[in-house]
Scaffold this motif. Structure first.
Motif, PDB file in Angstrom:
ATOM      1  N   ASP A  79       0.842  -1.185   0.016  1.00  0.00           N
ATOM      2  CA  ASP A  79       0.143   0.103  -0.105  1.00  0.00           C
ATOM      3  C   ASP A  79       0.816   1.235  -0.186  1.00  0.00           C
ATOM      4  N   ILE A  80       1.813   1.219   0.586  1.00  0.00           N
ATOM      5  CA  ILE A  80       2.712   2.324   0.811  1.00  0.00           C
ATOM      6  C   ILE A  80       4.307   2.030   0.554  1.00  0.00           C
ATOM      7  N   VAL A  81       4.872   2.800  -0.180  1.00  0.00           N
ATOM      8  CA  VAL A  81       6.343   2.825  -0.490  1.00  0.00           C
ATOM      9  C   VAL A  81       7.071   4.042   0.193  1.00  0.00           C
ATOM     10  N   LEU A  82       7.802   3.861   0.816  1.00  0.00           N
ATOM     11  CA  LEU A  82       8.539   4.976   1.704  1.00  0.00           C
ATOM     12  C   LEU A  82      10.149   4.903   1.356  1.00  0.00           C
ATOM     13  N   THR A  83      10.615   5.845   0.708  1.00  0.00           N
ATOM     14  CA  THR A  83      12.210   5.887   0.756  1.00  0.00           C
ATOM     15  C   THR A  83      12.807   6.805   1.444  1.00  0.00           C
ATOM     16  N   GLY A  84      14.162   6.638   1.863  1.00  0.00           N
ATOM     17  CA  GLY A  84      14.975   7.519   2.427  1.00  0.00           C
ATOM     18  C   GLY A  84      16.456   7.589   2.085  1.00  0.00           C
ATOM     19  N   TYR A  85      17.270   7.178   2.883  1.00  0.00           N
ATOM     20  CA  TYR A  85      18.746   7.476   2.639  1.00  0.00           C
ATOM     21  C   TYR A  85      19.069   6.265   1.550  1.00  0.00           C
ATOM     22  N   PHE A  86      20.100   6.649   0.923  1.00  0.00           N
ATOM     23  CA  PHE A  86      20.544   5.640  -0.312  1.00  0.00           C
ATOM     24  C   PHE A  86      22.022   5.952  -0.143  1.00  0.00           C
ATOM     25  N   ALA A  87      22.662   4.579  -0.396  1.00  0.00           N
ATOM     26  CA  ALA A  87      24.382   4.620  -0.353  1.00  0.00           C
ATOM     27  C   ALA A  87      24.874   4.350  -1.485  1.00  0.00           C
ATOM     28  N   ASP A  88      24.058   4.098  -2.749  1.00  0.00           N
ATOM     29  CA  ASP A  88      24.636   3.720  -3.913  1.00  0.00           C
ATOM     30  C   ASP A  88      23.613   4.110  -4.982  1.00  0.00           C
ATOM     31  N   VAL A  89      23.951   4.783  -6.103  1.00  0.00           N
ATOM     32  CA  VAL A  89      22.770   5.072  -7.037  1.00  0.00           C
ATOM     33  C   VAL A  89      22.196   3.795  -7.784  1.00  0.00           C
ATOM     34  N   GLY A  90      23.006   2.699  -7.679  1.00  0.00           N
ATOM     35  CA  GLY A  90      22.311   1.601  -8.074  1.00  0.00           C
ATOM     36  C   GLY A  90      20.925   1.295  -7.146  1.00  0.00           C
ATOM     37  N   GLN A  91      21.014   1.471  -5.935  1.00  0.00           N
ATOM     38  CA  GLN A  91      19.917   1.354  -5.239  1.00  0.00           C
ATOM     39  C   GLN A  91      18.713   2.060  -5.343  1.00  0.00           C
ATOM     40  N   VAL A  92      19.065   3.534  -6.041  1.00  0.00           N
ATOM     41  CA  VAL A  92      17.916   4.360  -6.501  1.00  0.00           C
ATOM     42  C   VAL A  92      17.279   3.919  -7.928  1.00  0.00           C
ATOM     43  N   PHE A  93      17.964   3.368  -8.542  1.00  0.00           N
ATOM     44  CA  PHE A  93      17.425   2.748  -9.737  1.00  0.00           C
ATOM     45  C   PHE A  93      16.590   1.475  -9.576  1.00  0.00           C
ATOM     46  N   ASP A  94      17.012   0.459  -8.571  1.00  0.00           N
ATOM     47  CA  ASP A  94      16.313  -0.549  -8.098  1.00  0.00           C
ATOM     48  C   ASP A  94      15.151  -0.259  -7.435  1.00  0.00           C
ATOM     49  N   THR A  95      14.849   0.749  -6.857  1.00  0.00           N
ATOM     50  CA  THR A  95      13.916   1.371  -6.234  1.00  0.00           C
ATOM     51  C   THR A  95      12.775   1.956  -7.004  1.00  0.00           C
ATOM     52  N   ALA A  96      13.398   2.655  -8.040  1.00  0.00           N
ATOM     53  CA  ALA A  96      12.401   3.021  -9.197  1.00  0.00           C
ATOM     54  C   ALA A  96      11.729   1.777  -9.676  1.00  0.00           C
ATOM     55  N   ALA A  97      12.568   1.009 -10.037  1.00  0.00           N
ATOM     56  CA  ALA A  97      11.856  -0.426 -10.756  1.00  0.00           C
ATOM     57  C   ALA A  97      10.961  -0.915  -9.789  1.00  0.00           C
ATOM     58  N   VAL A  98      11.114  -1.037  -8.588  1.00  0.00           N
ATOM     59  CA  VAL A  98      10.275  -1.606  -7.643  1.00  0.00           C
ATOM     60  C   VAL A  98       8.887  -0.783  -7.443  1.00  0.00           C
ATOM     61  N   ILE A  99       9.051   0.595  -7.414  1.00  0.00           N
ATOM     62  CA  ILE A  99       7.917   1.484  -7.497  1.00  0.00           C
ATOM     63  C   ILE A  99       7.192   0.910  -8.531  1.00  0.00           C
ATOM     64  N   ASP A 100       7.528   0.786  -9.935  1.00  0.00           N
ATOM     65  CA  ASP A 100       6.814   0.572 -10.969  1.00  0.00           C
ATOM     66  C   ASP A 100       6.164  -0.748 -10.746  1.00  0.00           C
ATOM     67  N   VAL A 101       6.897  -1.711 -10.266  1.00  0.00           N
ATOM     68  CA  VAL A 101       6.110  -3.141  -9.826  1.00  0.00           C
ATOM     69  C   VAL A 101       4.999  -2.944  -9.110  1.00  0.00           C
ATOM     70  N   VAL A 102       5.203  -2.211  -8.136  1.00  0.00           N
ATOM     71  CA  VAL A 102       4.254  -1.948  -6.827  1.00  0.00           C
ATOM     72  C   VAL A 102       2.950  -1.280  -7.685  1.00  0.00           C
ATOM     73  N   ARG A 103       3.165  -0.464  -8.380  1.00  0.00           N
ATOM     74  CA  ARG A 103       1.815   0.265  -9.081  1.00  0.00           C
ATOM     75  C   ARG A 103       1.255  -0.756 -10.119  1.00  0.00           C
ATOM     76  N   LYS A 104       1.808  -1.453 -10.408  1.00  0.00           N
ATOM     77  CA  LYS A 104       1.134  -2.776 -11.295  1.00  0.00           C
ATOM     78  C   LYS A 104       0.574  -3.982 -10.613  1.00  0.00           C
ATOM     79  N   GLY A 105       0.594  -3.759  -9.222  1.00  0.00           N
ATOM     80  CA  GLY A 105       0.073  -4.720  -8.532  1.00  0.00           C
ATOM     81  C   GLY A 105      -1.327  -5.097  -8.482  1.00  0.00           C
ATOM     82  N   LYS A 106      -1.659  -6.299  -7.928  1.00  0.00           N
ATOM     83  CA  LYS A 106      -3.204  -6.642  -8.164  1.00  0.00           C
ATOM     84  C   LYS A 106      -3.965  -5.945  -7.034  1.00  0.00           C
TER      85      LYS A 106
END
Length: 288
Positions: A79-106
């Motif tokens: 229901d909620i995705v909450l993002t905060g501190y990131f240590a690597d730019v790859g984590q940011v891109f992975d998070t963006a991809a996960v948000i897209d998956v959540v938005r397409k969820g059932k």
């Protein structure tokens, strides 16, 4: 009986300090929101106390944790995705991809009244603060700006971060409102000086509100994380922006005052949990 909302938190995990994802998790749990915390770093303590110990979560490990959550089918009911501190730019891109998956969820779980059937994405753009400026690498700040903010339903910058994100000079309150409205989603902006006090501002395209209060000396770390989580809880429970702002700031101030009263070096998230729900003080937001 309504189902318990489920939140995915992507932020820091700091063992001995009440900051980052640990604060977010405790505040959301106190509001009866279940949580999944995916750490971006594993630290022993807040770097403000000295060498934190531990270090960043490697991207392969970060991706693996997210894959386990996905394989369990939990992104479908987030229901909620909450993002905060990131240590690597790859984590940011992975998070963006996960948000897209959540938005397409059932969307099996309709627990968040204000946003269902659309999940609520809250981005705390942890980048830096005045007077020091950025305290994350420029690539991470750029990734948050380019990848996460366009996907957000709410962003929660401090005043420095708002200026960095928008590229604007923030010289007065009116310029801050204009800057916030230049972003295509609502903003909760903290750390605003106001007539010798400190303020928190909520701005969207239709309304703008500010709550101010006296400064508390030597406030513990983690107040921004607490404020973001408390506001998220109020909105998720169906509150309108003005009362959500008043409640979140009051809860944050109540816990900071308890830390000062009890001479605690950290936010007393557990010991003072009752003040999250009933802060015991009333703050009135002014229209901007």
């Amino acid at each position: 009986m309504k189902p318990m909302p489920l939140a995915l938190i992507l932020s820091s995990l700091v063992a001995a300090s009440r900051v980052g994802g640990g604060v977010s998790e405790r505040v959301l749990n106190a509001a009866k929101i279940d949580t999944m915390l995916v750490p971006t770093v594993l630290f022993g303590r807040h770097p403000g106390w000295g060498a934190p110990g531990g270090g960043p979560v490697e991207q392969d490990l970060f991706q693996g944790v997210l894959s386990g959550i996905a394989d369990q089918g939990l992104l479908d009911i987030t229901d909620i995705v909450l993002t905060g501190y990131f240590a690597d730019v790859g984590q940011v891109f992975d998070t963006a991809a996960v948000i897209d998956v959540v938005r397409k969820g059932k969307r099996v779980n309709k627990g968040v009244k204000a946003y269902a059937p659309r999940p609520m994405v809250v981005v705390d753009p942890v980048m830096g603060d005045a007077p020091g400026g950025l305290y994350v690498p420029a690539a991470i700040a750029a990734g948050i700006k380019d990848q996460l903010i366009p996907r957000a339903d709410l962003i929660t910058p401090n005043a420095f971060e708002l200026g960095h994100i928008t590229g604007r000079q923030l010289t007065d309150l009116a310029s801050m409102v204009r800057a916030a409205r230049s972003i295509d989603c609502p903003c909760l902006v903290s750390s605003l000086p106001r007539h010798g006090q400190i303020g928190v501002m909520y701005v969207d395209h239709d309304e703008a509100w500010m709550v101010t209060h006296d400064r508390v000396p030597k406030a513990p770390n983690g107040t921004g994380d607490l404020l973001t989580a408390a506001f998220t809880c109020a909105i998720a429970d169906g509150a309108e922006p003005k009362p959500a702002l008043e409640q979140a700031v009051a809860a944050t101030l109540a816990l900071v005052r308890k830390a000062h009263e009890w001479q605690g070096p950290e936010l007393p998230i557990v010991a003072a949990a009752q003040w999250l729900r009933e802060p015991g003080l009333s703050l009135e937001a002014e229209a901007l």
